[in-house]
Write an enzyme that holds these catalytic residues in place. Structure first.
Site, PDB file in Angstrom:
ATOM      1  CB  CYS A  33      -8.167 -18.791  29.242  1.00 22.05           C
ATOM      2  SG  CYS A  33      -8.932 -18.031  28.051  1.00 22.05           S
ATOM      3  NE  ARG A  68      -3.919 -17.074  26.885  1.00 21.90           N
ATOM      4  CZ  ARG A  68      -3.444 -16.732  27.968  1.00 21.90           C
ATOM      5  NH1 ARG A  68      -2.313 -16.947  28.614  1.00 21.90           N
ATOM      6  NH2 ARG A  68      -4.115 -15.652  28.707  1.00 21.90           N
TER       7      ARG A  68
END
Length: 145
Positions: free
Chosen positions: A10, A16
């Site tokens: 990411c 995440r």
């Protein structure tokens, strides 16, 4: 059978991708070696660690790192979990199979929350979406090799 090396990528490797790495270790530690990294390294997001711990997965031992720290790892699969990482994936990672599975950005969503609990609910929702992907869809992606 050798374990597959899987990278979750990411932008900042703070939320995440860290959750995805934690879930991958939790569900598939016998078949994969999970990594996470970012185009940048923003440090570990404390709310991500908090909601993962609520779900029984401790990611506090993980660290935020740049993708280029994994240049010597022979990756089998790179999963981008945000659009920016998908569009800016480092070239050396393109030797592996690339898959994009986008998830909402909890810190961004949390900024619009009316309370801390509402903010944490954004993290929980995304945590659960990532859990479902890693537990149910990741095995199919690995077996497609």
């Amino acid at each position: 059978m050798a374990k597959k090396n899987i990278l979750f990528l990411c932008t900042g490797n703070s939320c995440r991708s860290q959750m995805a790495e934690g879930w991958a270790r939790h569900f598939h530690n016998d078949t994969i070696v999970a990594y996470s990294a970012g185009i940048e390294a923003h440090g570990m997001n404390p709310n991500a660690m908090r909601v993962m711990k609520e779900a029984g997965v401790d990611i506090s031992g993980q660290s935020s790192k740049l993708a280029d720290t994994l240049i010597d790892v022979s990756l089998d699969l790179v999963i981008t979990v945000c659009g920016h990482a998908d569009e800016n994936c480092p070239v050396f990672l393109t030797k592996a199979k690339l898959v994009h599975v986008g998830f909402d950005d909890p810190p961004k969503l949390a900024k619009q929350a009316a309370s801390e609990e509402e903010a944490l609910d954004q993290y929980r929702r995304v945590r659960d979406e990532i859990r479902d992907f890693v537990s149910k869809r990741l095995p199919d992606l690995i077996s497609e090799d």
